[in-house]
Design a protein around this motif. Structure first.
Motif, PDB file in Angstrom:
ATOM      1  N   GLU A   1      11.766 -24.068  11.445  1.00  5.89           N
ATOM      2  CA  GLU A   1      12.910 -25.084  10.579  1.00  5.89           C
ATOM      3  C   GLU A   1      11.737 -24.931   9.371  1.00  5.89           C
ATOM      4  OE1 GLU A   1      15.706 -24.702  11.545  1.00  5.89           O
ATOM      5  OE2 GLU A   1      15.774 -24.403  13.117  1.00  5.89           O
TER       6      GLU A   1
ATOM      7  N   ALA B   1      12.384 -28.146   6.312  1.00  8.50           N
ATOM      8  CA  ALA B   1      11.509 -29.296   6.867  1.00  8.50           C
ATOM      9  C   ALA B   1      11.020 -29.388   5.319  1.00  8.50           C
ATOM     10  CB  ALA B   1      10.167 -29.338   7.797  1.00  8.50           C
TER      11      ALA B   1
ATOM     12  N   ASP C   1       6.743 -34.883  12.520  1.00  8.71           N
ATOM     13  CA  ASP C   1       7.381 -35.331  13.900  1.00  8.71           C
ATOM     14  C   ASP C   1       8.132 -35.894  14.097  1.00  8.71           C
ATOM     15  OD1 ASP C   1       4.558 -34.725  14.394  1.00  8.71           O
ATOM     16  OD2 ASP C   1       3.725 -35.807  13.601  1.00  8.71           O
ATOM     17  N   SER C   2       9.079 -36.297  13.246  1.00  6.38           N
ATOM     18  CA  SER C   2      10.261 -37.356  13.850  1.00  6.38           C
ATOM     19  C   SER C   2      11.137 -36.354  13.482  1.00  6.38           C
ATOM     20  CB  SER C   2       9.954 -38.430  11.896  1.00  6.38           C
ATOM     21  OG  SER C   2      10.808 -37.901  10.938  1.00  6.38           O
ATOM     22  N   GLY C   3      11.870 -35.391  12.417  1.00 11.69           N
ATOM     23  CA  GLY C   3      13.013 -34.301  13.138  1.00 11.69           C
ATOM     24  C   GLY C   3      13.762 -35.333  11.860  1.00 11.69           C
TER      25      GLY C   3
ATOM     26  N   TRP D   1      13.723 -33.177   8.727  1.00 10.00           N
ATOM     27  CA  TRP D   1      14.000 -32.117   8.801  1.00 10.00           C
ATOM     28  C   TRP D   1      15.588 -31.707   8.962  1.00 10.00           C
ATOM     29  CZ3 TRP D   1      15.072 -28.845  11.970  1.00 10.00           C
ATOM     30  CH2 TRP D   1      14.650 -29.386  13.394  1.00 10.00           C
ATOM     31  N   ASP D   2      16.189 -32.324  10.118  1.00  4.56           N
ATOM     32  CA  ASP D   2      17.045 -32.596  10.533  1.00  4.56           C
ATOM     33  C   ASP D   2      18.498 -32.488   9.883  1.00  4.56           C
ATOM     34  OD1 ASP D   2      19.145 -30.335  12.811  1.00  4.56           O
ATOM     35  OD2 ASP D   2      17.859 -31.835  14.039  1.00  4.56           O
TER      36      ASP D   2
END
Length: 84
Positions: free
Chosen positions: A19, A23, A68-70, A72-73
């Motif tokens: 992704e 990101a 790590d935390s996501g 970017w999603d």
């Protein structure tokens, strides 16, 4: 992605992340500027002319947290623009 052999790499570090586009947008929003190359490569230039060790440490921390935390999603980071 970046070759480990010093003779085969320039002044950049590249990572593969499925992704990567989203990101990279999340990183840019946090002040870490890089370049995305399809399909999944995130590239970061490293030059001592305007970056120091603290800058690199900060960027590495932000990259780790975003991945790590996501973080970017999110829809706004997934929306594709013409350039990164």
């Amino acid at each position: 992605m970046t070759p480990r052999d010093h003779a085969r790499r320039g002044s950049q570090v590249s990572f593969r992340f499925a992704e990567g586009y989203a990101a990279m947008q999340a990183l840019i929003a946090q002040g870490v500027i890089g370049d995305f190359r399809a399909p999944d490569i995130m590239r970061f230039g490293v030059t001592p002319l305007y970056l120091d060790e603290d800058d690199i440490d900060r960027a590495a921390g932000v990259i780790g947290r975003v991945i790590d935390s996501g973080a970017w999603d999110r829809p706004e980071f997934r929306a594709r623009a013409a350039v990164t």
